[in-house]
Enzyme design. Structure first.
Site, PDB file in Angstrom:
ATOM      1  N   HIS A 208       0.798  -1.225   0.000  1.00 48.27           N
ATOM      2  CA  HIS A 208       0.000   0.000   0.000  1.00 48.27           C
ATOM      3  C   HIS A 208       0.833   1.278   0.000  1.00 48.27           C
ATOM      4  O   HIS A 208       0.290   2.367  -0.066  1.00 48.27           O
ATOM      5  CB  HIS A 208      -0.922   0.028   1.217  1.00 48.27           C
ATOM      6  CG  HIS A 208      -0.196   0.321   2.496  1.00 48.27           C
ATOM      7  ND1 HIS A 208       0.530  -0.630   3.159  1.00 48.27           N
ATOM      8  CD2 HIS A 208      -0.069   1.460   3.207  1.00 48.27           C
ATOM      9  CE1 HIS A 208       1.072  -0.090   4.235  1.00 48.27           C
ATOM     10  NE2 HIS A 208       0.732   1.182   4.298  1.00 48.27           N
TER      11      HIS A 208
HETATM   12  C1  UD1 Z   1      -1.924   5.542   6.091  1.00 47.83           C
HETATM   13  C2  UD1 Z   1      -0.597   5.984   6.756  1.00 47.83           C
HETATM   14  C3  UD1 Z   1       0.453   4.886   6.592  1.00 47.83           C
HETATM   15  C4  UD1 Z   1      -0.067   3.546   7.056  1.00 47.83           C
HETATM   16  C5  UD1 Z   1      -1.368   3.240   6.346  1.00 47.83           C
HETATM   17  C6  UD1 Z   1      -1.964   1.928   6.779  1.00 47.83           C
HETATM   18  C7  UD1 Z   1      -0.005   8.371   6.732  1.00 47.83           C
HETATM   19  C8  UD1 Z   1       0.848   9.382   6.075  1.00 47.83           C
HETATM   20  N1  UD1 Z   1      -0.059   7.171   6.112  1.00 47.83           N
HETATM   21  O1  UD1 Z   1      -1.674   5.431   4.702  1.00 47.83           O
HETATM   22  O2  UD1 Z   1       1.590   5.238   7.346  1.00 47.83           O
HETATM   23  O3  UD1 Z   1       0.886   2.560   6.763  1.00 47.83           O
HETATM   24  O4  UD1 Z   1      -2.302   4.304   6.649  1.00 47.83           O
HETATM   25  O5  UD1 Z   1      -3.096   1.639   6.030  1.00 47.83           O
HETATM   26  O6  UD1 Z   1      -0.585   8.661   7.764  1.00 47.83           O
HETATM   27  N2  UD1 Z   1      -9.220   4.878   2.353  1.00 47.83           N
HETATM   28  C9  UD1 Z   1     -10.395   4.187   2.318  1.00 47.83           C
HETATM   29  N3  UD1 Z   1     -10.888   3.706   3.501  1.00 47.83           N
HETATM   30  C10 UD1 Z   1     -10.252   3.888   4.686  1.00 47.83           C
HETATM   31  C11 UD1 Z   1      -9.040   4.577   4.688  1.00 47.83           C
HETATM   32  C12 UD1 Z   1      -8.527   5.056   3.512  1.00 47.83           C
HETATM   33  O7  UD1 Z   1     -11.006   3.996   1.285  1.00 47.83           O
HETATM   34  O8  UD1 Z   1     -10.767   3.437   5.717  1.00 47.83           O
HETATM   35  C13 UD1 Z   1      -8.681   5.434   1.102  1.00 47.83           C
HETATM   36  C14 UD1 Z   1      -8.476   6.933   1.195  1.00 47.83           C
HETATM   37  O9  UD1 Z   1      -9.606   7.632   0.828  1.00 47.83           O
HETATM   38  C15 UD1 Z   1      -7.320   7.144   0.260  1.00 47.83           C
HETATM   39  C16 UD1 Z   1      -6.520   5.880   0.443  1.00 47.83           C
HETATM   40  O10 UD1 Z   1      -7.387   4.892   0.934  1.00 47.83           O
HETATM   41  O11 UD1 Z   1      -7.751   7.206  -1.061  1.00 47.83           O
HETATM   42  C17 UD1 Z   1      -5.334   6.097   1.325  1.00 47.83           C
HETATM   43  O12 UD1 Z   1      -5.696   6.413   2.656  1.00 47.83           O
HETATM   44  P1  UD1 Z   1      -4.810   7.369   3.590  1.00 47.83           P
HETATM   45  O13 UD1 Z   1      -5.324   7.342   4.986  1.00 47.83           O
HETATM   46  O14 UD1 Z   1      -4.612   8.670   2.922  1.00 47.83           O
HETATM   47  O15 UD1 Z   1      -3.388   6.738   3.593  1.00 47.83           O
HETATM   48  P2  UD1 Z   1      -2.880   5.239   3.668  1.00 47.83           P
HETATM   49  O16 UD1 Z   1      -2.298   4.900   2.360  1.00 47.83           O
HETATM   50  O17 UD1 Z   1      -3.914   4.308   4.229  1.00 47.83           O
END
Ligand code: UD1
Length: 365
Positions: A208
């Site tokens: 991820h």
């Molecule tokens: C975040 C953390 C990362 C951790 C990861 C675990 C930061 C900078 N990054 O990254 O350190 O390893 O979490 O998963 O804090 N999304 C969903 N549903 C959710 C959560 C996210 O659909 O419940 C989508 C968001 O809308 C976005 C993408 O997933 O498009 C990424 O989510 P985001 O929280 O921005 O960062 P992660 O890549 O999950």
């Protein structure tokens, strides 16, 4: 009056770090512990299900910030958490864990309000400032009053940056407490059977990191590598929302689903996931925490990254950093049983939360 302690939970990798601490503090009459969920992760399978597995109550405060750019996330968390501290409940101690955006955001709020802050999992450094988490680690450690570390390399990093010795305490790896706490449930779960997988005949995959999945060229390389290696060993891949979104956008998703030995599933909760990992022959990942869990369980871990903030998993554990091009030769090595057997690092023993409870008691009383 009991002392108010706030624990920040924001994203999936935080929950297994706060759970043992919550359980160690919840029944103490000298403190009142509250969980603040910032809402950085919000899907049930990224949040609520894991809370349930870890026997955590509903968060006492939910900030509901959701997704967004880094600045949006940090800004929204800061405004919402400041409101709690100023208008609802000022804590005597804030504990932040890990390295996500909410970790740094809440630490900044507390530091500016002169609230004591502790960072659990302090001192980890990848040396790579292109990783958003590295910025979060540096910022958080710079302003925290107490730096609780998991390993000697973390202590050294903090000393090198000039943090006073009095702030640094090695407490161990709290994630192993969660694993031990739920060990019976993890064994009873038997997740492999649910996917018709037999012990030690499959690999678990998670990817991820933006550096892997946001770049279409690298993403394609990884997809091809997984497809190729699934011909040698069944692979089960719990696809993170960020990864799925990028696979769909890059038109890779439909074909990726068509391979018999490559099982694509939604993200799953902690107990079934650890049940899958525990019986796996190998793990392919770019996660931080999974590098540690596989070292603890003596399972070969192929980490698709150029660096790691958890070098002890390489020097003492079962982890190896590899390039996408080297995936196949490393899978072959595991299949030939030509892999390192690691040792469990010091204080990765399931008693980190007990040690921290003692430290907090002395700080507050
Ligand atoms: C975040 C953390 C990362 C951790 C990861 C675990 C930061 C900078 N990054 O990254 O350190 O390893 O979490 O998963 O804090 N999304 C969903 N549903 C959710 C959560 C996210 O659909 O419940 C989508 C968001 O809308 C976005 C993408 O997933 O498009 C990424 O989510 P985001 O929280 O921005 O960062 P992660 O890549 O999950």
């Amino acid at each position: 009056m009991p002392h108010n302690i706030h624990l920040i939970a924001a994203a999936r990798p935080n929950f297994m770090k706060i759970a043992p601490l919550y359980h160690a503090l919840a029944d103490q009459d000298w403190c009142k512990v509250s969980i603040i969920h910032t809402g950085q992760h919000y899907d049930a399978n990224m949040s609520d299900d894991i809370f349930a597995d870890l026997m955590l109550p509903e968060p006492h405060f939910h900030l509901g910030v959701g997704g967004g750019t880094h600045a949006e996330q940090v800004g929204k968390v800061m405004m919402a958490y400041e409101n709690i501290c100023v208008n609802v409940e000022r804590p005597d101690l804030l504990i932040v864990v890990g390295d996500v955006n909410s970790t740094a955001a809440c630490a900044m709020v507390a530091a500016k309000l002169h609230i004591k802050v502790a960072h659990l999992e302090a001192g980890l450094r990848s040396g790579d400032r292109l990783m958003p988490e590295e910025i979060n680690r540096l910022v958080t450690d710079a302003i925290c009053d107490y730096l609780w570390t998991p390993s000697p390399d973390a202590d050294e990093n903090l000393r090198r940056e000039g943090h006073p010795e009095s702030r640094i305490i090695r407490v161990g790896n709290i994630m192993m407490d969660s694993f031990e706490l739920l060990s019976d449930k993890i064994d009873a779960e038997n997740a492999p059977a649910k996917y018709s997988l037999e012990t030690k005949t499959y690999g678990v995959v998670t990817l991820h990191r933006p550096s892997n999945v946001d770049n279409p060229v690298i993403l394609k390389k990884l997809v091809d590598g997984l497809v190729e290696n699934s011909k040698k060993i069944k692979l089960i891949f719990a696809v993170h929302p960020r990864t799925k979104k990028n696979l769909i956008e890059n038109k890779l998703w439909d074909d990726f689903q068509k391979h018999e030995n490559l099982i694509l599933i939604e993200p799953i909760s902690y107990v079934p996931f650890m049940s899958l990992v525990k019986s796996a022959k190998l793990v392919i990942t770019d996660s931080g925490g999974i590098q540690e869990e596989t070292t603890y369980l003596d399972i070969p871990c192929l980490t698709l990254r150029d660096n790691t903030e958890r070098p002890i998993t390489v020097t003492e554990g079962t982890n190896k950093l590899i390039k996408p091009e080297a995936l196949s030769e490393n899978v072959d090595k595991v299949l030939a049983d030509d892999w390192i057997h690691g040792t469990k690092p010091d204080k990765w023993d399931g008693h980190t939360a007990d040690r921290i409870r003692g430290i907090i008691y002395n700080l507050l009383n």
